[in-house]
Enzyme design. Sequence first.
Site, mmCIF file in Angstrom:
data_model
loop_
_atom_site.group_PDB
_atom_site.id
_atom_site.type_symbol
_atom_site.label_atom_id
_atom_site.label_comp_id
_atom_site.label_asym_id
_atom_site.label_seq_id
_atom_site.Cartn_x
_atom_site.Cartn_y
_atom_site.Cartn_z
ATOM 1 N N ARG A 158 -13.995 57.062 -0.470
ATOM 2 C CA ARG A 158 -14.005 58.447 0.008
ATOM 3 C C ARG A 158 -14.202 58.495 1.520
ATOM 4 O O ARG A 158 -13.621 59.325 2.212
ATOM 5 C CB ARG A 158 -15.132 59.225 -0.702
ATOM 6 C CG ARG A 158 -15.149 60.692 -0.350
ATOM 7 C CD ARG A 158 -16.159 61.466 -1.171
ATOM 8 N NE ARG A 158 -17.513 61.349 -0.631
ATOM 9 C CZ ARG A 158 -18.586 61.935 -1.174
ATOM 10 N NH1 ARG A 158 -18.459 62.639 -2.282
ATOM 11 N NH2 ARG A 158 -19.764 61.807 -0.630
ATOM 12 N N ARG A 205 -28.888 56.179 0.602
ATOM 13 C CA ARG A 205 -28.761 57.337 -0.305
ATOM 14 C C ARG A 205 -29.027 56.913 -1.747
ATOM 15 O O ARG A 205 -29.662 57.640 -2.516
ATOM 16 C CB ARG A 205 -27.365 57.961 -0.184
ATOM 17 C CG ARG A 205 -27.188 58.722 1.118
ATOM 18 C CD ARG A 205 -25.730 58.914 1.466
ATOM 19 N NE ARG A 205 -25.052 59.857 0.601
ATOM 20 C CZ ARG A 205 -23.718 59.950 0.526
ATOM 21 N NH1 ARG A 205 -22.950 59.166 1.244
ATOM 22 N NH2 ARG A 205 -23.177 60.847 -0.264
ATOM 23 N N LYS A 252 -20.379 64.736 -9.253
ATOM 24 C CA LYS A 252 -20.976 66.068 -9.412
ATOM 25 C C LYS A 252 -20.035 67.183 -8.947
ATOM 26 O O LYS A 252 -19.769 68.130 -9.694
ATOM 27 C CB LYS A 252 -22.293 66.160 -8.619
ATOM 28 C CG LYS A 252 -23.339 65.122 -9.027
ATOM 29 C CD LYS A 252 -24.646 65.292 -8.248
ATOM 30 C CE LYS A 252 -24.533 65.006 -6.763
ATOM 31 N NZ LYS A 252 -24.424 63.594 -6.411
ATOM 32 N N ARG A 310 -33.692 67.154 -5.449
ATOM 33 C CA ARG A 310 -33.595 65.713 -5.238
ATOM 34 C C ARG A 310 -34.945 65.041 -5.274
ATOM 35 O O ARG A 310 -35.036 63.822 -5.202
ATOM 36 C CB ARG A 310 -32.943 65.451 -3.890
ATOM 37 C CG ARG A 310 -31.434 65.471 -3.969
ATOM 38 C CD ARG A 310 -30.887 65.315 -2.579
ATOM 39 N NE ARG A 310 -29.785 64.389 -2.520
ATOM 40 C CZ ARG A 310 -28.534 64.717 -2.733
ATOM 41 N NH1 ARG A 310 -28.216 65.931 -3.110
ATOM 42 N NH2 ARG A 310 -27.574 63.820 -2.602
ATOM 43 N N ARG A 347 -17.216 62.358 6.392
ATOM 44 C CA ARG A 347 -18.656 62.577 6.263
ATOM 45 C C ARG A 347 -19.424 61.461 6.956
ATOM 46 O O ARG A 347 -19.159 60.280 6.734
ATOM 47 C CB ARG A 347 -19.044 62.656 4.774
ATOM 48 C CG ARG A 347 -19.005 64.089 4.251
ATOM 49 C CD ARG A 347 -19.342 64.165 2.799
ATOM 50 N NE ARG A 347 -20.674 63.644 2.461
ATOM 51 C CZ ARG A 347 -21.293 63.885 1.318
ATOM 52 N NH1 ARG A 347 -20.704 64.643 0.408
ATOM 53 N NH2 ARG A 347 -22.476 63.370 1.078
HETATM 54 N N1 UDP Z 1 -29.714 66.811 1.081
HETATM 55 C C1 UDP Z 1 -31.016 67.214 1.265
HETATM 56 N N2 UDP Z 1 -31.588 68.058 0.347
HETATM 57 C C2 UDP Z 1 -30.906 68.497 -0.741
HETATM 58 C C3 UDP Z 1 -29.567 68.095 -0.936
HETATM 59 C C4 UDP Z 1 -28.998 67.235 0.000
HETATM 60 O O1 UDP Z 1 -31.669 66.827 2.218
HETATM 61 O O2 UDP Z 1 -31.492 69.252 -1.537
HETATM 62 C C5 UDP Z 1 -29.112 65.906 2.093
HETATM 63 C C6 UDP Z 1 -29.485 64.451 1.843
HETATM 64 O O3 UDP Z 1 -29.647 63.824 3.092
HETATM 65 C C7 UDP Z 1 -28.253 63.909 1.115
HETATM 66 C C8 UDP Z 1 -27.144 64.659 1.818
HETATM 67 O O4 UDP Z 1 -27.690 65.972 2.025
HETATM 68 O O5 UDP Z 1 -28.127 62.508 1.208
HETATM 69 C C9 UDP Z 1 -25.811 64.757 1.085
HETATM 70 O O6 UDP Z 1 -25.981 65.457 -0.128
HETATM 71 P P1 UDP Z 1 -24.744 65.689 -1.130
HETATM 72 O O7 UDP Z 1 -25.293 66.394 -2.324
HETATM 73 O O8 UDP Z 1 -23.625 66.323 -0.418
HETATM 74 O O9 UDP Z 1 -24.317 64.208 -1.493
HETATM 75 P P2 UDP Z 1 -23.647 63.675 -2.802
HETATM 76 O O10 UDP Z 1 -24.768 63.264 -3.693
HETATM 77 O O11 UDP Z 1 -22.811 64.789 -3.390
HETATM 78 O O12 UDP Z 1 -22.802 62.526 -2.351
HETATM 79 MG MG MG Z 2 -21.412 66.282 -3.644
#
Ligand code: UDP
Ligand code: MG
Length: 241
Positions: A178, A195, A67, A143, A184
């Site tokens: 990564r 996740r 993304k 999400r 992170r």
């Molecule tokens: N997160 C959340 N609400 C959101 C977006 C992200 O709580 O609307 C939290 C959630 O715990 C998630 C973390 O932020 O696992 C990391 O999100 P990010 O989008 O950075 O992860 P990516 O999908 O890009 O690896």
């Molecule tokens: Mg991201």
Amino acid sequence: MSTPEQETAPTSNCFSHIFNLFHFKSSSKPEEEVKKTNSSEVVEAPKVLPFDGKKIVFVLGGPGSGKGTQCDRIVEKFNFYHISVGDLLRNAVEEGSEIGEEIVAIMKEGKMVPMYVTKKLLLAAMEKADDNVPGFLIDGFPRQMDQAEEFERDIGHCTFVLFFDCPHDVLTKRLLKRGETSGRADDNEETIKKRINTFVEASMPVVEHYAKDNRVRKINGDASIEDVTESTLKAFEVDES
Ligand code: UDP
Ligand code: MG
């Protein structure tokens, strides 16, 4: 097991401190407009949202699906305003407040930070955009369904969802790689599993919801960055060229 709604419930009162961190222009407040007809009967017009009139693209896909990388390419070509909601939360943590610790704990579990925290951060970020940007790329959000509903009720209308589809074993491999350099806290094997689970259980229903009225542009994320960029830009070109 708890439902996504329960996950969204505030875990601590200390989240209320975040209200003091932001200041919004009065124009951000959604307003109900009321029209009068000839017969002096009062009819409610559709609600005017603060970001109506701008394109709003939700960028979804499992963790590690590309993304962020592809959003950078879209910004270069189409000048959209990119907001990564994960980055907003990480920045809030770096600011070093009491809430920061709560956010870190939730992210380490791969769970959802309460929507009222995310929404404040998101609105503040959207207000920073120049008036002439063609639209917003909202990366990693919504999400779960209640976030989508609340966003479309109070902030703006989603034009379409860009969805990066990628097998879970590929996601895991990319994130572990990564994690060697990202620093992170959530790029470790245990959190990655959580996740991906959250993505399947809470976020896929959002993709399915928007697919019902043909608002999903699906990209195969299991290819080289260059190939994914080509498909991504094509998906945008449909209405941007
Ligand atoms: N997160 C959340 N609400 C959101 C977006 C992200 O709580 O609307 C939290 C959630 O715990 C998630 C973390 O932020 O696992 C990391 O999100 P990010 O989008 O950075 O992860 P990516 O999908 O890009 O690896
Ligand atoms: Mg991201």
